[in-house]
Design a protein around this motif. Structure first.
Motif, mmCIF file in Angstrom:
data_model
loop_
_atom_site.group_PDB
_atom_site.id
_atom_site.type_symbol
_atom_site.label_atom_id
_atom_site.label_comp_id
_atom_site.label_asym_id
_atom_site.label_seq_id
_atom_site.Cartn_x
_atom_site.Cartn_y
_atom_site.Cartn_z
ATOM 1 N N GLU A 100 1.003 -1.368 0.274
ATOM 2 C CA GLU A 100 0.008 -0.096 -0.022
ATOM 3 C C GLU A 100 1.132 1.126 -0.003
ATOM 4 O O GLU A 100 0.089 2.253 0.157
ATOM 5 C CB GLU A 100 -1.091 0.096 1.217
ATOM 6 C CG GLU A 100 -0.569 -0.259 3.067
ATOM 7 C CD GLU A 100 -1.003 -0.407 3.843
ATOM 8 O OE1 GLU A 100 -2.915 -0.294 3.308
ATOM 9 O OE2 GLU A 100 -1.038 -0.278 4.689
ATOM 10 N N THR A 101 2.294 0.577 0.541
ATOM 11 C CA THR A 101 3.171 2.669 0.917
ATOM 12 C C THR A 101 3.607 2.470 -0.881
ATOM 13 O O THR A 101 4.865 3.615 -0.875
ATOM 14 C CB THR A 101 3.681 3.117 1.172
ATOM 15 O OG1 THR A 101 5.011 1.700 1.552
ATOM 16 C CG2 THR A 101 3.276 2.466 3.350
ATOM 17 N N ALA A 102 3.792 1.464 -1.980
ATOM 18 C CA ALA A 102 4.187 1.782 -3.192
ATOM 19 C C ALA A 102 3.750 3.358 -3.960
ATOM 20 O O ALA A 102 2.987 3.573 -4.116
ATOM 21 C CB ALA A 102 3.897 -0.070 -3.890
ATOM 22 N N SER A 103 5.026 3.872 -4.361
ATOM 23 C CA SER A 103 5.099 4.642 -5.364
ATOM 24 C C SER A 103 6.262 5.173 -6.114
ATOM 25 O O SER A 103 7.106 4.453 -6.053
ATOM 26 C CB SER A 103 5.585 6.389 -4.476
ATOM 27 O OG SER A 103 6.422 6.268 -3.738
ATOM 28 N N GLY A 144 0.481 6.765 -10.131
ATOM 29 C CA GLY A 144 1.847 7.039 -11.754
ATOM 30 C C GLY A 144 2.524 5.721 -11.824
ATOM 31 O O GLY A 144 4.117 5.849 -12.650
ATOM 32 N N LEU A 145 2.456 4.656 -11.172
ATOM 33 C CA LEU A 145 3.184 3.665 -11.655
ATOM 34 C C LEU A 145 3.445 2.481 -12.817
ATOM 35 O O LEU A 145 4.325 2.219 -13.270
ATOM 36 C CB LEU A 145 2.610 2.319 -10.200
ATOM 37 C CG LEU A 145 3.020 2.756 -8.729
ATOM 38 C CD1 LEU A 145 2.356 1.872 -7.936
ATOM 39 C CD2 LEU A 145 4.965 2.671 -8.395
ATOM 40 N N ARG A 189 -6.358 7.937 -23.464
ATOM 41 C CA ARG A 189 -5.447 8.717 -23.294
ATOM 42 C C ARG A 189 -4.034 8.254 -22.131
ATOM 43 O O ARG A 189 -2.656 8.794 -22.040
ATOM 44 C CB ARG A 189 -6.465 8.795 -22.038
ATOM 45 C CG ARG A 189 -8.084 9.799 -22.175
ATOM 46 C CD ARG A 189 -8.165 10.730 -21.731
ATOM 47 N NE ARG A 189 -9.273 9.864 -20.354
ATOM 48 C CZ ARG A 189 -10.318 10.148 -20.724
ATOM 49 N NH1 ARG A 189 -11.187 10.004 -22.243
ATOM 50 N NH2 ARG A 189 -10.976 8.895 -20.017
ATOM 51 N N PHE A 190 -4.343 7.105 -21.559
ATOM 52 C CA PHE A 190 -2.877 6.591 -20.608
ATOM 53 C C PHE A 190 -1.731 6.057 -21.805
ATOM 54 O O PHE A 190 -0.430 7.184 -21.275
ATOM 55 C CB PHE A 190 -2.874 5.112 -20.059
ATOM 56 C CG PHE A 190 -1.537 4.664 -19.291
ATOM 57 C CD1 PHE A 190 -1.272 5.133 -18.396
ATOM 58 C CD2 PHE A 190 -1.680 3.056 -20.589
ATOM 59 C CE1 PHE A 190 -0.278 4.471 -17.616
ATOM 60 C CE2 PHE A 190 -0.293 2.873 -19.980
ATOM 61 C CZ PHE A 190 0.560 3.404 -18.696
ATOM 62 N N TRP A 191 -2.288 5.903 -22.866
ATOM 63 C CA TRP A 191 -0.858 5.781 -23.894
ATOM 64 C C TRP A 191 -0.610 6.536 -24.353
ATOM 65 O O TRP A 191 0.247 6.924 -24.555
ATOM 66 C CB TRP A 191 -1.187 5.110 -24.352
ATOM 67 C CG TRP A 191 -1.444 3.512 -24.725
ATOM 68 C CD1 TRP A 191 -1.953 2.578 -23.925
ATOM 69 C CD2 TRP A 191 -0.265 2.592 -23.806
ATOM 70 N NE1 TRP A 191 -1.855 1.061 -23.381
ATOM 71 C CE2 TRP A 191 -0.244 1.619 -23.469
ATOM 72 C CE3 TRP A 191 1.124 2.476 -24.688
ATOM 73 C CZ2 TRP A 191 0.933 -0.117 -22.993
ATOM 74 C CZ3 TRP A 191 2.097 1.619 -24.267
ATOM 75 C CH2 TRP A 191 2.056 0.454 -23.573
#
Length: 747
Positions: free
Chosen positions: A404-407, A532-533, A564-566
């Motif tokens: 859960e803390t991943a960034s 933003g991963l 949109r992501f790409w």
């Protein structure tokens, strides 16, 4: 050979109402088919209750070719013989395991187990992606498969070459306690006693009690379970009840055979609830009741023609149907979808990943009902746990609390080769589980592709050693001239999706020469999305691969969010397919970003051509595509084509935007202007105005439909809004003639 092993294995399976697996391993001189016949005789399994899945009819029982193995979905057999000597197909293995009934046997005919991983078979040929050869394919999937066969309980292995029993497969389990008596749950007063009596588990009775709410609508129910829990039986009992009360019931699914268990329960219960109703004709599963009700099967391809006649629609094996067909079912007021939680259903997870959002947003009240207690075989069946591990059917991402803390700042980028994944089981489960949870087409074959494919690689972001984001990438292109010429003459090129489309459909033979990296799948853990991963993972891929390839690209079922992501990550659209993907029901979009001069040339050339040609198909093959997909795709296109509009055409456009003119006198220049503006992005329009321009002019939908879709009070109101939507486009792009005409009306 001591064939008493087979008899003992079958006897134990019957005693515990579980399944057992018998491996008959040997070379070509070992006569494995004769051995299978002897094993079935020793186990006292009748050939009439046996299916042989293999390349050709070789046993005196039902023969099912490999490519028709999904016809066994929803059926039960006392024994299934799967011939893995010429090909070991994971999808087929996952399918046939589910067809074996409690007390039954699954027989695998294999080469010698010690050599199996080193052999190359027909399935391996599909993993050798040109320009690679068969020798570039590894055998890691089969190596892992053999290891699971040797360590799991309930699996006997007979070596036909040495006439020895390597393991007898007996579990010597303790007798189980009988189940508690089935009780009628509170609030189930409306459920007929005959239905309660027909249920085999308390789970089924509880599910029927919950699903009784479907007697009124609009309501949709999703009945989920692992294989062998009796979800089709519950659906069949429910359908029989409703039909006995005079309801008109439609049933659909991947095949009528897949609904066999459903109709068996219908026939049994109608004989009690409505004994005077006529029986269905042999081979025709259509039932009519004395109350005017009926139940009949309709194939998915003709379903739309019959939806208006249904009071209730049951969709068996929903995950095996294309999303476009699932979307059409929402026209019915009352719906029941049955779907398997963990297991192969012939198409992956189209239902769970793509259609579930539509269902939750529909007008129907949504019920979710799960079944846990096994019905085809006893709880704790060892073959269920073996199949789950061998094919990673139950794999899922790590619990969200762990990462859960991943960034982007805290994760590490890692290359995960197939040797590493083979050695680190937990890492393999997390990688594959994340792909399964995030994509609609991940299936057992993909596990073999991931471990053995000649051109595939895995890259991941890890937080404290756990996978938070993963990309499955494929090396494509680098094709010799002879191969490129073959593709230009109509041959398909396996495993090279982007070059294949550019060469075959878009007729650019040279596009197969440069080498690229296609992102086949990319997925981020649901607990850490929006941080933003995924973009960070693409950045890391760029750092690693951009110096050594000509382009990076992808192809995927187009949704506004994905496009949109790409686009936000620097990729440009070069193609939007005119046909729907048969599984997702979506139109595929191809995106690419050049990383070398030749790659930039491909991106620029095809991006420019796409920008110039897309307008021509929007009123034809793409007329019914979601306008938001069209908007997103146009925005992701690199450069708009030049605006070739004559002075007179500008007067017509300005007159329609600011005065009493009509677009219908010459629609084409309007479409040129709109496509140019949406690709260029130079004008900030509201979502509604962009949809109006796309639907009304680019796609040419009837104005009555446009008004309804966009919630205008009338056709006239929508057309007045069209003029206002055109005004900022004229101001931004209009020639001097257009501006002069505009000022005439503004003054």
């Amino acid at each position: 050979m001591d064939w008493g092993v087979a008899g003992g294995l079958a006897a134990e399976a019957g005693r515990f109402d579980e399944r057992r697996l018998l491996v008959l391993a040997g070379g070509p001189d070992s006569e494995p088919l004769a051995a299978a016949r002897q094993a079935l005789d020793a186990a006292a399994v009748p050939m009439a209750e046996t299916s042989y899945v293999g390349p050709e009819s070789a046993l005196p029982c039902e023969h099912v070719p490999f490519d028709q193995a999904d016809s066994l979905l929803g059926t039960t057999r006392d024994a299934v013989v799967l011939d893995c000597r010429t090909a070991c197909r994971p999808n087929v293995l996952g399918t046939v395991v589910g067809a074996v009934d409690g007390g039954g046997l699954l027989l695998l005919l294999t080469p010698p187990l010690d050599d199996w991983a080193r052999r190359r078979d027909d399935f391996d040929e599909t993993l050798a992606v040109p320009p690679d050869s068969l020798q570039d394919v590894t055998g890691h999937f089969r190596s892992r498969l053999v290891q699971t066969l040797r360590v799991h309980p309930g699996i006997a292995i007979l070596d036909l070459d040495t006439d020895t029993v390597q393991q007898d497969g007996l579990t010597d389990s303790a007798p189980r306690l009988p189940p508690d008596p089935i009780q009628r749950p509170p609030g189930a007063e409306a459920v007929p006693q005959a239905i309660v009596d027909a249920c085999v588990t308390q789970d089924q009775v509880d599910a029927i009690a919950e699903l009784a709410a479907l007697r009124s609508g609009p309501r949709a129910a999703v009945l989920e379970a692992d294989r062998g829990r009796g979800k089709s039986s519950v659906a069949g009992l429910l359908a029989a009840w409703f039909a006995a009360e005079g309801e008109r019931i439609l049933v659909t699914g991947p095949s009528e055979r897949a609904a066999e268990a459903f109709f068996d329960r219908v026939e049994d219960l109608l004989g009690v609830l409505d004994p005077e109703s006529p029986s269905s004709n042999a081979g025709d599963r259509t039932f009519e009741t004395t109350t005017g009700g009926c139940i009949r099967f309709v194939s998915p391809t003709s379903l739309s023609e019959h939806l208006e006649s249904a009071d209730v629609l049951f969709v068996e094996e929903a995950a095996a149907l294309p999303v476009s067909i699932l979307e059409s079912t929402l026209a019915v007021d009352r719906l029941v979808f049955t779907t398997t939680v963990h297991g192969y259903e012939g198409s992956g997870r189209g239902f769970a990943v793509r259609f579930r959002d539509s269902l939750e947003q529909a007008r129907h009240d949504l019920q979710e009902v799960s079944l846990v207690e096994p019905i085809r075989y006893a709880a704790g069946d060892p073959i269920e746990s073996w199949a789950s591990r061998a094919l990673l059917l139950g794999a899922g991402p790590v619990p969200g609390s762990v990462i859960e803390t991943a960034s982007p700042e805290s994760v590490s980028y890692r290359s995960l080769d197939s040797e590493t994944l083979l050695a680190e089981e937990q890492l393999l489960r997390e990688v594959f589980g994340l792909l399964v949870s995030a994509h609609y087409r991940t299936e057992p074959d993909d596990l073999a592709r991931l471990l053995d494919g000649s051109n595939l690689a895995v890259r991941a972001l890890l937080q404290d050693g756990h996978v938070v984001s993963v990309a499955l990438v494929a090396r494509e292109g680098g094709l010799p001239k002879a191969t490129r010429e073959q593709v230009s003459h109509g041959e398909r090129i396996r495993g090279n999706m982007l070059p294949d489309v550019l060469m075959s459909q878009l007729r650019d033979e040279d596009a197969g020469g440069p080498v690229g990296i296609r992102v086949v799948r990319i997925a981020t853990h649901h607990a850490v999305r929006g941080r933003g991963l995924g973009s960070h993972l693409l950045d890391e891929l760029d750092v690693e691969f951009a110096p050594v390839v000509d382009w990076i690209g992808s192809g995927f079922g187009a949704t506004p969010e994905l496009v949109r992501f790409w686009r936000e990550n620097g990729f440009r659209a070069v193609h939007l397919s005119t046909g729907r993907n048969e599984r997702s029901g979506e139109h595929s979009v191809l995106v690419i970003r050049g990383t070398s001069p030749v790659g930039h040339e491909i991106e620029t050339a095809h991006g420019s051509w796409f920008a110039g040609r897309i307008r021509g198909v929007l009123r034809d093959a793409l007329s019914e595509v979601d306008p938001d997909v069209i908007r997103a795709t146009l925005a992701a296109t690199a450069q708009p084509p030049p605006l070739s509009i004559t002075p007179h055409q500008w007067r017509v456009i300005a007159g329609a935007a600011f005065g009493p003119g009509l677009y219908s006198v010459d629609p084409e220049p309007f479409r040129k202007l709109i496509a140019h503006a949406l690709i260029d992005g130079g004008v900030d329009l509201s979502d509604t105005r962009e949809r109006l321009l796309v639907e009304g002019l680019l796609q040419g939908r009837p104005w009555e439909q446009v008004a309804t879709d966009l919630e205008y009070v009338s056709r006239a109101a929508a057309m007045r809004a069209l003029g206002r939507a055109l005004q900022p486009l004229v101001r931004e792009y209009g020639s001097d003639v257009a501006q002069s005409e505009r000022r005439r009306y503004e003054n």
